[in-house]
Design an enzyme around this catalytic site. Structure first.
Site, mmCIF file in Angstrom:
data_model
loop_
_atom_site.group_PDB
_atom_site.id
_atom_site.type_symbol
_atom_site.label_atom_id
_atom_site.label_comp_id
_atom_site.label_asym_id
_atom_site.label_seq_id
_atom_site.Cartn_x
_atom_site.Cartn_y
_atom_site.Cartn_z
ATOM 1 N N LEU A 17 0.632 -1.031 0.269
ATOM 2 C CA LEU A 17 0.112 0.030 -0.625
ATOM 3 C C LEU A 17 0.948 1.547 -0.051
ATOM 4 C CD1 LEU A 17 -2.209 -0.128 2.824
ATOM 5 C CD2 LEU A 17 -3.238 -0.541 0.008
ATOM 6 N N ASP A 59 14.423 1.932 9.667
ATOM 7 C CA ASP A 59 14.278 1.439 10.537
ATOM 8 C C ASP A 59 13.654 1.994 11.182
ATOM 9 O OD1 ASP A 59 13.901 -0.935 12.671
ATOM 10 O OD2 ASP A 59 16.103 -0.990 13.128
ATOM 11 N N VAL A 60 12.351 1.819 10.916
ATOM 12 C CA VAL A 60 11.032 2.407 11.751
ATOM 13 C C VAL A 60 11.235 2.440 13.202
ATOM 14 C CG1 VAL A 60 9.177 0.598 11.710
ATOM 15 C CG2 VAL A 60 8.573 2.796 11.514
ATOM 16 N N TYR A 151 -1.304 -8.286 16.104
ATOM 17 C CA TYR A 151 -1.946 -7.763 15.281
ATOM 18 C C TYR A 151 -2.816 -6.283 15.406
ATOM 19 C CZ TYR A 151 -2.339 -5.886 10.192
ATOM 20 O OH TYR A 151 -2.328 -4.973 9.281
#
Length: 245
Positions: A17, A59-60, A151
């Site tokens: 996305l 790298d979030v 999740y």
């Protein structure tokens, strides 16, 4: 050209996305810096739109990496107007059998990664006159999905983080909204559809008779950062075609 003259940063923007949202932003006149682990995956887009699109390793989970990404957008495109916190992951597993490592990895990427991105956005955007932030949730944030505890819980946390950040930053001319896709024929949704046993269950929940497309999610992402949505703030927008679940 609804986003002409604007600059956006998209985390997790090299695939799925994120990549499709980036293409939609570029088509609307926006300049975009993509952050991700595999920037080679968007080399074709960078070559196609050299003046509008660039990529950078990210790298979030690392606050310095996130800050460098936003600063790079300011340096490259002389401004920052839009930040899309799209990076995410899923570690399937029922509560009784899910490992602590998988639980922690999901929250570190999805929740902490989103927090770090939003926090950085709220530092950079006021200096450029305000702007728009989009976080990414899921229809599964508010629906029970056995085998997806980490999740679902992480996406529910993102929705509340979004609402709090929206209230805290509204006076600075910043909107913070959340996109919550339903079953989409891209990324995790495509993997879901490829599992015949699982798909036999979930396909019956699609009131529209089909999965959504990435372009339909991207269209919502364009709307939430454009002038037509400037008084929409702290909102969770589901893009699900009528999900009977």
């Amino acid at each position: 050209m609804r986003l002409s003259g604007k600059t956006a940063v998209i985390t997790g923007g090299t695939r799925g996305l994120g990549r499709v949202i980036a293409e939609s932003y570029v088509a609307e006149g926006c300049r975009v810096l993509l952050g991700g682990r595999d920037i080679d995956a968007v080399a074709d887009l960078v070559d196609k739109y050299p003046d509008q699109l660039a990529s950078r390793h990210l790298d979030v989970r690392d606050p310095d990496s996130v800050d460098r990404l936003l600063q790079a957008a300011v340096d490259r495109f002389d401004g920052l107007d839009i930040v899309v916190a799209n990076a995410g992951m899923s570690a399937p597993g029922r509560v009784a059998g899910l490992s602590l490592e998988d639980w922690a990895a999901t929250f570190e990427t999805n929740v902490t990664g989103t927090f770090l991105t939003v926090r950085a956005a709220l530092k950079y955007l006021p200096a450029h006159g305000g702007g728009s932030v989009i976080t990414m949730s899921s229809a599964m944030a508010t629906r029970v999905a056995p085998g997806a505890s980490a999740y679902c819980a992480s996406k529910a946390a993102i929705e509340m983080l979004t609402r709090v950040a929206a209230v805290e930053s509204a006076a600075q001319g910043i909107t913070v909204n959340c996109l919550a896709p339903g079953i989409i024929d891209e990324g995790m949704g495509r993997a879901l559809a490829s599992n015949a046993v699982v798909w036999a269950k979930y396909s019956q929940k699609l009131a529209s008779g089909r999965p959504g497309t990435a372009d339909e999610v991207a269209a919502a992402a364009v709307f939430l950062v454009g002038n037509d949505s400037r008084y929409i703030n702290g909102h969770v927008m589901e893009v699900n075609g009528g999900l009977d679940w």
